[in-house]
Design an enzyme around this catalytic site. Sequence first.
Site, PDB file in Angstrom:
ATOM      1  N   LYS A 292       8.259  48.740  91.394  1.00  0.00           N
ATOM      2  CA  LYS A 292       9.673  48.651  91.740  1.00  0.00           C
ATOM      3  C   LYS A 292       9.826  47.751  92.952  1.00  0.00           C
ATOM      4  O   LYS A 292       9.107  47.911  93.949  1.00  0.00           O
ATOM      5  CB  LYS A 292      10.245  50.046  92.004  1.00  0.00           C
TER       6      LYS A 292
ATOM      7  N   ASP B 238      10.358  45.858  88.425  1.00  0.00           N
ATOM      8  CA  ASP B 238      11.666  46.433  88.115  1.00  0.00           C
ATOM      9  C   ASP B 238      12.533  46.302  89.357  1.00  0.00           C
ATOM     10  O   ASP B 238      12.280  46.945  90.378  1.00  0.00           O
ATOM     11  CB  ASP B 238      11.511  47.902  87.721  1.00  0.00           C
TER      12      ASP B 238
ATOM     13  N   GLU C 222      12.503  43.877  84.957  1.00  0.00           N
ATOM     14  CA  GLU C 222      13.589  44.715  84.462  1.00  0.00           C
ATOM     15  C   GLU C 222      14.827  44.525  85.339  1.00  0.00           C
ATOM     16  O   GLU C 222      14.735  44.550  86.560  1.00  0.00           O
ATOM     17  CB  GLU C 222      13.186  46.194  84.483  1.00  0.00           C
TER      18      GLU C 222
ATOM     19  N   LYS D 149      15.607  54.446  77.273  1.00  0.00           N
ATOM     20  CA  LYS D 149      15.485  55.758  77.901  1.00  0.00           C
ATOM     21  C   LYS D 149      16.410  56.716  77.150  1.00  0.00           C
ATOM     22  O   LYS D 149      17.623  56.720  77.384  1.00  0.00           O
ATOM     23  CB  LYS D 149      15.865  55.683  79.374  1.00  0.00           C
TER      24      LYS D 149
END
Length: 357
Positions: A163, A193, A219, A271
């Site tokens: 991240k 991400d 992402e 998700k």
Amino acid sequence: MTLHFHQKKHTLNFKFKAGTSRGSLTSRDSYYVFLTDKQQGIQGIGEASPLKLLSIDDRDDLAALIQEFGLHFINIPVPTQAKEIYELVATTVPPELPSLRFAFETALLDLLNGGKRILFNNNFSHAQAPIPINGLIWMGDEKFMMDQVQAKLDAGFNCIKMKIGAIDFEKELAILSFIRSRYTKEQITLRVDANGAFTAAEAPDKLRRLAALDIHSIEQPIQAGQLMAMGDLCQQQILPIALDEELIGISGRKDKLNLLEAIRPQYIILKPTLLGGFLSTMEWIEVAALLGIGWWITSALESNIGLNAICQFTAQYPVQLPQGLGTGQLYTNNIESPLEVRRGQIFYNLEQQWGCL
């Protein structure tokens, strides 16, 4: 068959402060839904766990809504096949409550299969084949992130997702450069991400710098809702882009197709908790296939109840890319389960029992 319904709240506590570009997490609430056939002694369990500040059904009256819709399932003929379950949930729970759709699909599938937490009969649920997953690196200071990277490498992961967007970008690049200096892209796949942390203006330059490190994909580089800007980024093909938050709140096959046609990303991240359950996720996969768009499935920080359901669903497909299913070890008080992570893969260990809820 007459079903009984009840729910239970469970607060999950993180082992550490889990940082994202939207803030840090120390705990999160999950709601378990129970549908019970007392005559047969069978109980199906599902989980509704909206993410704070992200899920469209992150709302204060969630427990009341679960109770309201749960009662819809107690005096109806129980479906005898998965297709009927998907249709029933889709016509009972509105799309504005995606985590509830996921929870009731899961509970009914569990009930249909005997209440043993085996929702899908496949090689994963029968402990015959694991699923490859990425190792997730949470945001924090540079040392915290480097320690996580080393731990994932030592644990045998060959795909790492980091991240980014919370600390200084140069420090994030340095961490990624460290990994790449030790491992080629053939040895270690690197994903990042951004959770929408970049502006549309700065994104192209940052993507170029990331691409120089042989990053597999990024992402959601910019915030959702900027269709033209996101589409332009994807068409530049600087770095493969995977849509994540962009998919939230999009329901119906036509709207899904319209979104992907407008942006044409290289990948989408699925998700089920955020997208409305398994039926909705299947629609995304079908639409992506029409347009030649790749995908992988990711959990959304559910407990092992939700994670187990997502893993078994994922195994219904011929998985090739590492999936984002390694979140079960994040909590100090998760439900004990047969799920195990070893050497960059998640397994279903039939010798392990489910803990009590």
